[in-house]
Design a protein around this motif. Sequence first.
Motif, short mmCIF file in Angstrom:
data_model
loop_
_atom_site.label_atom_id
_atom_site.label_comp_id
_atom_site.label_asym_id
_atom_site.label_seq_id
_atom_site.Cartn_x
_atom_site.Cartn_y
_atom_site.Cartn_z
N SER A 3 0.86 -1.18 0.00
CA SER A 3 0.00 0.00 0.00
C SER A 3 0.90 1.23 0.00
CB SER A 3 -0.91 0.02 1.23
OG SER A 3 -1.83 -1.05 1.20
N TRP A 4 0.63 2.15 -0.92
CA TRP A 4 1.40 3.39 -1.02
C TRP A 4 0.73 4.47 -0.17
CZ3 TRP A 4 5.94 3.75 -3.62
CH2 TRP A 4 6.22 2.81 -4.62
N VAL A 61 0.98 8.29 -0.33
CA VAL A 61 1.52 9.30 -1.25
C VAL A 61 1.32 10.67 -0.63
CG1 VAL A 61 1.44 10.23 -3.59
CG2 VAL A 61 0.85 7.81 -3.18
N ALA A 121 4.75 1.50 1.36
CA ALA A 121 5.76 2.34 0.73
C ALA A 121 5.27 3.79 0.74
CB ALA A 121 6.03 1.89 -0.70
N ARG A 133 5.88 7.68 -0.82
CA ARG A 133 6.50 8.49 -1.86
C ARG A 133 5.82 9.85 -1.93
NH1 ARG A 133 3.60 8.88 -6.66
NH2 ARG A 133 1.84 7.42 -6.94
N THR A 144 10.68 3.83 2.07
CA THR A 144 10.53 5.18 1.52
C THR A 144 11.16 5.22 0.14
OG1 THR A 144 12.42 5.76 2.96
CG2 THR A 144 10.25 6.57 3.60
N ILE A 190 9.76 3.80 -8.88
CA ILE A 190 8.51 3.16 -8.45
C ILE A 190 8.56 1.67 -8.75
CG2 ILE A 190 6.01 3.13 -8.69
CD1 ILE A 190 7.22 5.64 -7.34
N ARG A 209 8.39 -1.33 -6.05
CA ARG A 209 7.32 -2.32 -6.21
C ARG A 209 7.90 -3.74 -6.28
NH1 ARG A 209 4.84 -0.14 -10.37
NH2 ARG A 209 3.15 0.82 -9.17
#
Length: 278
Positions: free
Chosen positions: A17-18, A20, A54, A56, A107, A192, A196
């Motif tokens: 799961s990002w 952002v 993650a 970003r 990160t 990315i 991933r």
Amino acid sequence: MAGPYQTIRVDHEPALSWIVLDRPEAANALSPQLLDEFSDALDRLQSEGGPVIAIRGEGRGFCSGMDLGSYGASDTGPADPMADRNRLHDNVQRWLKMWDHPKPIITAVHGYCMAAAAQMCVFADITVVADDVRIGEPTIPIGGGFIAPAWVSLVGHKRAKEFAFVPGNSIDGPTAVTWGWANHCVPAADLIGAVRGLAVRIALTPSAVLRLKKLSINRAAEAGGFRQALSGIAEIDALLHLAPAVLEVRARMKEKGLKAVIQEFKVPPTTPLVAPKE
């Protein structure tokens, strides 16, 4: 997941799961609202989403640090020292939520990663940087003793001092890996995908096993002093905010403007070290 959030976004994929940071118009600066939403997302992702998290930034960079406009950085009068200390302490506790989180956190850092953002990444389990990254200290020395001490466990005290002593000092992606601040430096276009792919490989390990592996390694780091090193940084930074030399710089910021004062302190980074031109 509850929402919608206004300053962050949570995107789910099977393996991860990002989170952002989604204020590109403000360089993803850490406003109080963003910090609160970030903390809420971490709490919810303990039991929701993929086995890996993650983080970003949206837009041209990862994060420019604290949103100074939200914290009265242009005021010249002294702040309430206890309120200042409590705010700084609360920010450290937010990052410790990453450290103590049951899931691995990566990160993914591109563009710029400044000030408090460079502190945040220390608390991730893995950091992958793009080859266009610039990781930096605040340009104007109106605080101190808050960011670089969190680096010591990763880069050592001498490199942390080199980073902190020069106003606006910065390091690039390859240096971040050499110093031990980051795990990998990859081309920006591959960032990315690289994160991933790493998350997919990590997710092969059962979540319960990952949780205990993370806990075990964290305990080893804490035995070396990681958490103890953070115990006094809020107090030192709050004390420095009241120093006459700092108040004088803040007065110049009010008189001349932020950009003009930034120019006073703008110097090349000390890495790689080069002699000044005569």
